[in-house]
Motif scaffolding. Structure first.
Motif, mmCIF file in Angstrom:
data_model
loop_
_atom_site.group_PDB
_atom_site.id
_atom_site.type_symbol
_atom_site.label_atom_id
_atom_site.label_comp_id
_atom_site.label_asym_id
_atom_site.label_seq_id
_atom_site.Cartn_x
_atom_site.Cartn_y
_atom_site.Cartn_z
ATOM 1 N N ALA A 163 0.807 -1.216 0.000
ATOM 2 C CA ALA A 163 0.000 0.000 0.000
ATOM 3 C C ALA A 163 0.842 1.269 0.000
ATOM 4 C CB ALA A 163 -0.923 0.007 1.221
ATOM 5 N N THR A 164 2.110 1.173 0.427
ATOM 6 C CA THR A 164 2.928 2.379 0.584
ATOM 7 C C THR A 164 4.121 2.466 -0.359
ATOM 8 O OG1 THR A 164 4.218 1.306 2.343
ATOM 9 C CG2 THR A 164 2.307 2.619 3.017
ATOM 10 N N ARG A 165 4.496 1.370 -0.989
ATOM 11 C CA ARG A 165 5.729 1.380 -1.775
ATOM 12 C C ARG A 165 5.656 2.330 -2.962
ATOM 13 N NH1 ARG A 165 5.743 -2.301 -6.326
ATOM 14 N NH2 ARG A 165 3.784 -3.467 -6.464
ATOM 15 N N GLY A 166 4.465 2.610 -3.459
ATOM 16 C CA GLY A 166 4.321 3.513 -4.591
ATOM 17 C C GLY A 166 4.282 4.978 -4.209
ATOM 18 N N GLU A 167 4.436 5.277 -2.909
ATOM 19 C CA GLU A 167 4.370 6.658 -2.431
ATOM 20 C C GLU A 167 5.740 7.333 -2.410
ATOM 21 O OE1 GLU A 167 1.466 8.196 -1.662
ATOM 22 O OE2 GLU A 167 0.493 6.360 -2.368
ATOM 23 N N GLY A 168 6.733 6.685 -3.020
ATOM 24 C CA GLY A 168 8.085 7.244 -2.995
ATOM 25 C C GLY A 168 8.912 6.740 -1.831
ATOM 26 N N ALA A 169 8.536 5.570 -1.284
ATOM 27 C CA ALA A 169 9.211 5.013 -0.112
ATOM 28 C C ALA A 169 10.708 4.862 -0.352
ATOM 29 C CB ALA A 169 8.605 3.657 0.241
ATOM 30 N N LEU A 170 11.502 5.367 0.599
ATOM 31 C CA LEU A 170 12.960 5.300 0.475
ATOM 32 C C LEU A 170 13.560 4.102 1.196
ATOM 33 C CD1 LEU A 170 13.976 9.052 0.894
ATOM 34 C CD2 LEU A 170 13.901 7.703 -1.221
ATOM 35 N N VAL A 171 12.964 3.689 2.304
ATOM 36 C CA VAL A 171 13.492 2.556 3.062
ATOM 37 C C VAL A 171 12.388 2.038 3.982
ATOM 38 C CG1 VAL A 171 14.423 4.074 4.878
ATOM 39 C CG2 VAL A 171 15.365 1.762 4.593
ATOM 40 N N VAL A 188 11.466 -6.349 -1.804
ATOM 41 C CA VAL A 188 12.276 -5.131 -1.931
ATOM 42 C C VAL A 188 13.405 -5.334 -2.931
ATOM 43 C CG1 VAL A 188 11.715 -4.346 0.395
ATOM 44 C CG2 VAL A 188 13.803 -5.681 0.034
ATOM 45 N N THR A 189 13.909 -6.561 -3.003
ATOM 46 C CA THR A 189 14.976 -6.850 -3.964
ATOM 47 C C THR A 189 14.463 -6.679 -5.388
ATOM 48 O OG1 THR A 189 15.990 -8.405 -2.393
ATOM 49 C CG2 THR A 189 16.636 -8.593 -4.704
ATOM 50 N N ALA A 190 13.263 -7.174 -5.644
ATOM 51 C CA ALA A 190 12.669 -7.036 -6.978
ATOM 52 C C ALA A 190 12.286 -5.589 -7.277
ATOM 53 C CB ALA A 190 11.447 -7.938 -7.108
ATOM 54 N N ASP A 191 11.829 -4.858 -6.248
ATOM 55 C CA ASP A 191 11.342 -3.493 -6.447
ATOM 56 C C ASP A 191 12.440 -2.446 -6.356
ATOM 57 O OD1 ASP A 191 8.779 -4.497 -6.726
ATOM 58 O OD2 ASP A 191 8.258 -4.194 -4.619
ATOM 59 N N GLY A 192 13.616 -2.831 -5.836
ATOM 60 C CA GLY A 192 14.700 -1.864 -5.714
ATOM 61 C C GLY A 192 14.456 -0.829 -4.633
ATOM 62 N N ILE A 193 14.001 -1.290 -3.462
ATOM 63 C CA ILE A 193 13.788 -0.407 -2.318
ATOM 64 C C ILE A 193 14.564 -0.980 -1.127
ATOM 65 C CG2 ILE A 193 12.090 0.656 -0.770
ATOM 66 C CD1 ILE A 193 9.965 0.146 -2.912
ATOM 67 N N TRP A 203 20.060 -5.212 -1.222
ATOM 68 C CA TRP A 203 19.070 -4.216 -0.822
ATOM 69 C C TRP A 203 18.679 -4.305 0.641
ATOM 70 C CZ3 TRP A 203 17.716 -0.302 -4.029
ATOM 71 C CH2 TRP A 203 18.113 -0.439 -5.376
ATOM 72 N N VAL A 204 19.315 -5.204 1.400
ATOM 73 C CA VAL A 204 18.940 -5.429 2.792
ATOM 74 C C VAL A 204 20.116 -5.098 3.711
ATOM 75 C CG1 VAL A 204 17.934 -7.078 4.426
ATOM 76 C CG2 VAL A 204 17.447 -7.290 1.971
ATOM 77 N N PHE A 205 19.812 -4.422 4.814
ATOM 78 C CA PHE A 205 20.824 -4.014 5.793
ATOM 79 C C PHE A 205 20.309 -4.360 7.189
ATOM 80 C CE2 PHE A 205 21.103 -1.394 2.077
ATOM 81 C CZ PHE A 205 22.454 -1.104 1.882
ATOM 82 N N ASN A 206 21.218 -4.751 8.088
ATOM 83 C CA ASN A 206 20.794 -4.978 9.476
ATOM 84 C C ASN A 206 21.774 -4.397 10.490
ATOM 85 O OD1 ASN A 206 22.802 -6.918 9.201
ATOM 86 N ND2 ASN A 206 21.419 -8.670 9.336
ATOM 87 N N ILE A 265 16.224 12.443 -3.561
ATOM 88 C CA ILE A 265 16.856 11.166 -3.895
ATOM 89 C C ILE A 265 15.828 10.082 -4.204
ATOM 90 C CG2 ILE A 265 18.970 11.641 -2.613
ATOM 91 C CD1 ILE A 265 17.812 9.909 -0.326
ATOM 92 N N THR A 266 16.282 9.063 -4.912
ATOM 93 C CA THR A 266 15.477 7.890 -5.237
ATOM 94 C C THR A 266 15.799 6.759 -4.255
ATOM 95 O OG1 THR A 266 17.144 6.946 -6.700
ATOM 96 C CG2 THR A 266 15.588 8.533 -7.676
ATOM 97 N N PRO A 267 14.996 5.691 -4.235
ATOM 98 C CA PRO A 267 15.332 4.552 -3.386
ATOM 99 C C PRO A 267 16.704 3.960 -3.713
ATOM 100 C CG PRO A 267 13.046 4.403 -4.071
ATOM 101 C CD PRO A 267 13.643 5.540 -4.837
ATOM 102 N N ALA A 268 17.077 3.919 -4.994
ATOM 103 C CA ALA A 268 18.395 3.395 -5.369
ATOM 104 C C ALA A 268 19.500 4.270 -4.803
ATOM 105 C CB ALA A 268 18.511 3.296 -6.887
ATOM 106 N N MET A 269 19.306 5.587 -4.825
ATOM 107 C CA MET A 269 20.290 6.490 -4.240
ATOM 108 C C MET A 269 20.351 6.307 -2.719
ATOM 109 S SD MET A 269 19.498 9.992 -6.345
ATOM 110 C CE MET A 269 19.655 10.079 -8.143
ATOM 111 N N MET A 270 19.187 6.094 -2.107
ATOM 112 C CA MET A 270 19.132 5.842 -0.669
ATOM 113 C C MET A 270 19.937 4.602 -0.317
ATOM 114 S SD MET A 270 17.890 6.811 2.295
ATOM 115 C CE MET A 270 17.609 6.119 3.933
#
Length: 427
Positions: free
Chosen positions: A84-92, A108-113, A133-136, A333-338
């Protein structure tokens, strides 16, 4: 050069068109059996971004927007919130749930977020060569298990040979995460590991504590969340298990975990990834956010363990966004830049002081290969008389010789199962 880059970025922002907000979704849970932990974290996360808007005009001149979506700690609802939120410009995304994290990793891997599971989620996501695309960071569950054992070693003259440690864990993906590490450490260090699962949500623990009473372990380590922690502390008090031999992980050491047991909880120990106590930034949040009537909650959670952790998570996201802006020379910035900013994140002692958060966490750097940070944690102890947590150790490092091979093995298996060609991060 850094001043010139900042000036250039400011020029771009002044000359460019109006920019959209920097969107940081919050997959929160203010309802359900885990709300006691979800509420203060969500408050701290949202209030820090509000502080940046009110005090600084956002990040790099762009206002932030926290879109909160209620998951009730339910995995299916968490995925629905993501969609519901990924299309709102979600950065992370920061789900605050291991179950939701596992489901979102392929998405997120497929969507690049980017996805940041700070101190939870899939431990082997620390391997950036596989999990791009994943950090912990700043640490993971296997780190925390090793840190707890290292603390116990320090309390026993460097040897746990012949001792018995009971693991009381939430019977879920979250609770089962440390088992492999503790099994390896048990073999290496010669202690007996007793595993006791507690089913969701954790209110029924009578049988487990009967077993603890019968087995008489030297220590009980708890991997709990929500009401499970409160019940466990009370059950420990009921059988008079020594609280200074009962230690929770960093999701089993908040104020609401111990206050229901009153004086009986005195001395209970837990790991913590973030600092406790007065931080200058809390006064700024009080002034610019709470007193201004802009708080996400009622303001009562300010300064609590999980409020600070939510604020810390927001700070790490904001610093990564600022890093991305500087790297790419754009503010919007974009999600890829993030993602690039997260992978180049460098949190220094000096920067934490500048942010009004001295010692809130360890200094660390993220890299292409290491998305997990240093894995350090501090031990804190509950002082029931003063109703506060007291930090009793400096940051303790995990044993990388134990955790790193497990990370490499698990991430390699994930890559093979999912047809992922690991990146070459070089040296």
């Amino acid at each position: 050069m850094k001043k010139l880059a900042t000036m250039a970025l400011a020029g771009l922002m002044a000359a460019g068109p109006a920019m959209a907000d920097l969107v940081f979704p919050s997959l929160s849970y203010r309802t359900g059996p885990y709300a006691a932990g979800g509420i203060p974290f969500a408050d701290g996360y949202a209030d820090y971004f509000t502080l940046l808007n009110q005090r600084d005009g956002g990040i790099g001149g762009v206002m932030t927007n926290v879109i909160e979506c209620e998951t009730a700690y339910n995995t299916e609802r968490g995925v629905e919130c993501y969609e519901a939120t990924r299309g709102e410009g979600a950065l992370v995304y920061q789900p605050l749930s291991t179950g939701i994290t596992y489901q979102l990793i392929p998405r997120v891997t497929a969507d690049g977020i980017p996805l940041h599971s700070m101190g939870y989620g899939r431990t082997s996501a620390a391997n950036g060569e596989v999990f791009e695309w994943v950090f912990n960071y700043p640490g993971n569950y296997w780190d925390s298990a090793s840190v707890i054992v290292n603390y116990l070693l320090s309390q026993n003259e460097g040897s746990l040979e012949g001792q018995k440690i009971a693991l009381l864990y939430h019977n879920s993906a979250y609770g089962r995460e440390p088992i492999r590490t503790l099994e390896v450490l048990s073999e290496q260090l010669g202690f007996e590991l007793v595993q006791l699962a507690v089913d969701h949500p954790g209110q029924e623990q009578g049988n487990q504590w009967l077993t603890i009473r019968r087995e008489r372990p030297d220590y009980v380590v708890m991997w709990g969340w929500g009401v499970m922690n409160q019940v466990a502390v009370q059950e420990a008090a009921n059988i008079r298990f020594p609280m200074d031999h009962f230690i929770g992980n960093w999701w089993a050491g908040a104020e609401h975990d111990v206050t229901p047991a009153g004086e009986a909880a005195d001395g209970y120990l837990s790991l913590n990834m973030n600092g406790v106590g007065d931080l200058p930034v809390l006064d700024e949040i009080q002034e610019h956010v709470i007193d201004a009537g802009l708080a996400a909650g009622d303001g009562s959670n300010l300064g609590s363990v999980l409020y600070i952790r939510g604020m810390y998570a927001a700070m790490l996201a904001a610093e990564a966004a600022a890093t991305a802006q500087e790297m790419h020379g754009v503010a919007d910035i974009t999600p890829a830049m993030m993602r690039d900013g997260m992978e180049a994140l460098n949190i220094t002692e000096e920067r934490m002081v500048e942010l009004g958060m001295p010692g809130v966490g360890p200094a660390f750097e993220v890299s292409c290969a290491n998305h997990g940070g240093p894995g350090m944690g501090r031990i804190q102890q509950w002082n029931a008389a003063d109703q506060q947590w007291v930090t009793v150790t400096d940051f303790i490092a995990p044993d990388d010789s134990v955790t790193q091979p497990l990370i490499e093995e698990d991430s390699a298996a994930f890559a093979a199962e999912n047809g992922i060609e690991p990146r070459d991060c070089g040296m």
